[in-house]
Design a protein around this motif. Structure first.
Motif, PDB file in Angstrom:
ATOM      1  N   LEU A 141       2.395   3.461 -14.217  1.00 58.72           N
ATOM      2  CA  LEU A 141       1.652   3.855 -13.105  1.00 58.72           C
ATOM      3  C   LEU A 141       1.310   2.691 -12.033  1.00 58.72           C
ATOM      4  CD1 LEU A 141      -1.671   5.993 -14.374  1.00 58.72           C
ATOM      5  CD2 LEU A 141      -0.066   6.212 -12.128  1.00 58.72           C
ATOM      6  N   ILE A 142       1.242   1.547 -12.584  1.00 62.63           N
ATOM      7  CA  ILE A 142       0.947   0.043 -12.017  1.00 62.63           C
ATOM      8  C   ILE A 142       1.960  -0.200 -11.138  1.00 62.63           C
ATOM      9  CG2 ILE A 142       0.281  -2.323 -12.175  1.00 62.63           C
ATOM     10  CD1 ILE A 142      -1.234  -1.678 -14.688  1.00 62.63           C
ATOM     11  N   HIS A 143       3.184  -0.001 -11.663  1.00 68.09           N
ATOM     12  CA  HIS A 143       4.553  -0.524 -11.057  1.00 68.09           C
ATOM     13  C   HIS A 143       4.723   0.577  -9.747  1.00 68.09           C
ATOM     14  CE1 HIS A 143       8.512  -1.544  -9.971  1.00 68.09           C
ATOM     15  NE2 HIS A 143       8.977  -0.155 -10.125  1.00 68.09           N
ATOM     16  N   THR A 144       4.336   1.946  -9.898  1.00 69.53           N
ATOM     17  CA  THR A 144       4.614   2.825  -9.012  1.00 69.53           C
ATOM     18  C   THR A 144       3.499   2.574  -7.812  1.00 69.53           C
ATOM     19  OG1 THR A 144       5.275   4.575 -10.565  1.00 69.53           O
ATOM     20  CG2 THR A 144       4.672   5.349  -8.183  1.00 69.53           C
ATOM     21  N   ALA A 145       2.136   2.360  -8.295  1.00 68.24           N
ATOM     22  CA  ALA A 145       1.199   2.133  -7.252  1.00 68.24           C
ATOM     23  C   ALA A 145       1.689   0.907  -6.157  1.00 68.24           C
ATOM     24  CB  ALA A 145       0.012   1.712  -7.819  1.00 68.24           C
ATOM     25  N   PHE A 146       2.119   0.039  -6.865  1.00 68.89           N
ATOM     26  CA  PHE A 146       2.564  -1.142  -5.986  1.00 68.89           C
ATOM     27  C   PHE A 146       3.802  -0.959  -5.106  1.00 68.89           C
ATOM     28  CE2 PHE A 146      -0.389  -3.535  -8.419  1.00 68.89           C
ATOM     29  CZ  PHE A 146      -0.874  -4.642  -7.555  1.00 68.89           C
ATOM     30  N   LEU A 147       4.775  -0.035  -5.726  1.00 73.95           N
ATOM     31  CA  LEU A 147       5.764   0.519  -4.780  1.00 73.95           C
ATOM     32  C   LEU A 147       5.394   1.183  -3.535  1.00 73.95           C
ATOM     33  CD1 LEU A 147       8.541   1.854  -7.255  1.00 73.95           C
ATOM     34  CD2 LEU A 147       8.755  -0.335  -5.854  1.00 73.95           C
ATOM     35  N   VAL A 148       4.537   1.891  -3.880  1.00 73.38           N
ATOM     36  CA  VAL A 148       3.663   2.738  -2.622  1.00 73.38           C
ATOM     37  C   VAL A 148       3.047   1.719  -1.634  1.00 73.38           C
ATOM     38  CG1 VAL A 148       1.929   4.491  -2.036  1.00 73.38           C
ATOM     39  CG2 VAL A 148       3.390   4.949  -4.074  1.00 73.38           C
ATOM     40  N   HIS A 149       2.534   0.623  -2.208  1.00 74.21           N
ATOM     41  CA  HIS A 149       1.642  -0.033  -1.443  1.00 74.21           C
ATOM     42  C   HIS A 149       2.874  -0.920  -0.606  1.00 74.21           C
ATOM     43  CE1 HIS A 149      -2.414  -0.667  -3.410  1.00 74.21           C
ATOM     44  NE2 HIS A 149      -2.436   0.470  -2.498  1.00 74.21           N
ATOM     45  N   ARG A 150       3.885  -1.236  -1.058  1.00 72.76           N
ATOM     46  CA  ARG A 150       4.887  -1.723  -0.510  1.00 72.76           C
ATOM     47  C   ARG A 150       5.679  -1.073   0.762  1.00 72.76           C
ATOM     48  NH1 ARG A 150       8.342  -5.607  -4.634  1.00 72.76           N
ATOM     49  NH2 ARG A 150       6.576  -6.525  -5.688  1.00 72.76           N
ATOM     50  N   GLY A 151       5.261   0.247   0.483  1.00 73.53           N
ATOM     51  CA  GLY A 151       5.979   0.921   1.622  1.00 73.53           C
ATOM     52  C   GLY A 151       5.175   1.138   3.045  1.00 73.53           C
ATOM     53  N   ILE A 152       4.073   0.506   3.152  1.00 75.51           N
ATOM     54  CA  ILE A 152       3.432   0.188   4.370  1.00 75.51           C
ATOM     55  C   ILE A 152       4.199  -0.473   5.300  1.00 75.51           C
ATOM     56  CG2 ILE A 152       1.201  -0.781   5.368  1.00 75.51           C
ATOM     57  CD1 ILE A 152      -0.267  -0.654   2.682  1.00 75.51           C
ATOM     58  N   VAL A 153       4.239   0.214   6.627  1.00 71.37           N
ATOM     59  CA  VAL A 153       5.044  -0.269   7.652  1.00 71.37           C
ATOM     60  C   VAL A 153       4.544  -1.390   8.587  1.00 71.37           C
ATOM     61  CG1 VAL A 153       6.340   0.410   9.628  1.00 71.37           C
ATOM     62  CG2 VAL A 153       6.399   1.943   7.603  1.00 71.37           C
ATOM     63  N   ASN A 154       5.025  -2.326   8.892  1.00 71.92           N
ATOM     64  CA  ASN A 154       4.471  -3.288   9.879  1.00 71.92           C
ATOM     65  C   ASN A 154       4.416  -2.578  11.547  1.00 71.92           C
ATOM     66  OD1 ASN A 154       3.413  -5.411  11.208  1.00 71.92           O
ATOM     67  ND2 ASN A 154       5.133  -6.723  10.978  1.00 71.92           N
ATOM     68  N   LEU A 155       3.216  -2.207  11.794  1.00 68.78           N
ATOM     69  CA  LEU A 155       3.090  -1.519  12.937  1.00 68.78           C
ATOM     70  C   LEU A 155       3.104  -2.421  14.311  1.00 68.78           C
ATOM     71  CD1 LEU A 155      -0.052   0.911  12.061  1.00 68.78           C
ATOM     72  CD2 LEU A 155       2.402   1.325  12.197  1.00 68.78           C
ATOM     73  N   LYS A 156       3.274  -3.786  14.133  1.00 67.34           N
ATOM     74  CA  LYS A 156       3.464  -4.498  15.247  1.00 67.34           C
ATOM     75  C   LYS A 156       5.167  -4.465  15.674  1.00 67.34           C
ATOM     76  CE  LYS A 156       0.218  -8.148  13.897  1.00 67.34           C
ATOM     77  NZ  LYS A 156       0.062  -9.645  13.334  1.00 67.34           N
TER      78      LYS A 156
ATOM     79  N   GLY B 264       8.824   7.054  17.320  1.00 71.89           N
ATOM     80  CA  GLY B 264       7.771   8.131  17.114  1.00 71.89           C
ATOM     81  C   GLY B 264       6.394   7.787  17.438  1.00 71.89           C
ATOM     82  N   PRO B 265       5.849   8.784  17.188  1.00 66.51           N
ATOM     83  CA  PRO B 265       4.252   8.478  17.556  1.00 66.51           C
ATOM     84  C   PRO B 265       3.616   7.558  16.725  1.00 66.51           C
ATOM     85  CG  PRO B 265       4.804  10.935  17.158  1.00 66.51           C
ATOM     86  CD  PRO B 265       5.944  10.120  16.614  1.00 66.51           C
ATOM     87  N   LEU B 266       2.892   6.714  17.220  1.00 62.58           N
ATOM     88  CA  LEU B 266       2.033   5.620  16.520  1.00 62.58           C
ATOM     89  C   LEU B 266       1.203   6.383  15.562  1.00 62.58           C
ATOM     90  CD1 LEU B 266       2.028   2.437  15.823  1.00 62.58           C
ATOM     91  CD2 LEU B 266       0.479   2.563  17.776  1.00 62.58           C
TER      92      LEU B 266
END
Length: 299
Positions: free
Chosen positions: A55-70, A77-79
């Motif tokens: 669960l912890i490993h998966t949670a951090f994988l999801v967090h790492r999926g955040i895209v740098n909007l800069k 595509g739409p921001l």
């Protein structure tokens, strides 16, 4: 294929926790009454711990999926959609972490709570180092030697498994020596696995589109040729559009000792993991863990 497969989430960490629990078995100090709760040589609390680790490993994988909007452009595509996606990724990761923490509290073992909580802290610190190195020009990490690389890699890739293996021994009331051996197995397996992963672009016959400039072979190469020469090589690999020609850079790194040094270090960690697990009694579960440790040296 089981140890390294970029297409599937194979839940290796949870499996390793279960296998090491079965390998160690019940401790000499645990009561016979407690042993009656074991299923296939594993305590229910150890099964719960394996789920919490995943669960912890998966949670951090999801967090790492955040895209740098800069770096987002109109053609991507739409921001607004991406901003919403980032919010969902943060909330989903937090939800999984909250569930993991609830499960952790239900284990009723303060030492285990302390171990896994410190692993979560290590993960956060490791990801901070990863992100800070990626924000530098071209991802160049000045002054990082292989020792620093190992320390940082342990935080982001090794601490969770190492401390989960140790926690599994604590739940079965094993002594400090068994806990130390389990911790060492998890630590060295994780580092060997990461080295194997970093080596993939350099040992495959098909040249990759890109690779990380903080990968172990690159860090070894950087350490070998020196900062000044490395900067020159990066400039020589730049195209007219100020982009890096990764095929040229790959050939530069492969021409020196970076790749062979990283492969040697991978074998070292594999051997250390084998040394730790072979201190436990021989069994089918131990053989499986030995096979996993040996597999990280197959590139």
């Amino acid at each position: 294929g089981f140890v390294y497969d970029s297409r599937n989430n194979l839940q290796m960490r949870g499996l390793v926790v279960l296998l090491i629990s079965k390998t160690a078995g019940p401790s000499q100090v645990s009561s016979d009454l407690l042993a009656q709760d074991m299923v296939s040589g594993i305590y229910p609390s150890q099964r719960n711990l394996a789920e919490i680790t995943e669960l912890i490993h998966t949670a951090f994988l999801v967090h790492r999926g955040i895209v740098n909007l800069k770096e987002w452009t109109v053609s991507d595509g739409p921001l607004k959609d991406m901003e919403f996606g980032n919010k969902i990724a943060v909330l989903s990761g937090d939800f999984l972490l909250a569930n993991a923490c609830t499960g952790l509290a239900q284990l009723n073992n303060t030492k285990v709570v302390e171990l896994i909580s410190s692993a979560i802290g290590d993960l956060v610190q490791g990801i901070y180092y990863e992100n800070s190195s990626n924000t530098e020009d071209n991802g160049i990490t000045d002054g990082i030697d292989i020792g620093t690389w190992e320390e940082r890699t342990f935080l982001s890739h090794g601490a969770l498994l190492a401390k989960s293996c140790q926690a599994a021994m604590e739940l079965a009331q094993h002594d400090k020596e068994a806990q130390r051996l389990a911790y060492n197995y998890g630590k060295h397996l994780s580092l060997g696995h990461k080295l194997n992963s970093d080596l993939q672009p350099f040992v495959k016959s098909v040249e990759p589109m890109s690779f990380s400039l903080s990968a172990a072979p690159v860090v070894f190469h950087q350490q070998c040729v020196g900062q000044e020469r490395w900067h020159q090589q990066l400039q020589q690999a730049q195209t007219s559009r100020n982009m890096l020609d990764y095929s040229k850079l790959l050939a530069t790194v492969k021409s020196d000792k970076g790749v062979s040094s990283a492969a040697d270090l991978c074998c070292y960690h594999s051997n250390k993991a084998l040394e730790a697990i072979q201190a436990f009694p021989a069994s089918e579960a131990r053989s499986a863990l030995e096979n996993i440790a040996s597999a990280v040296t197959k590139f």
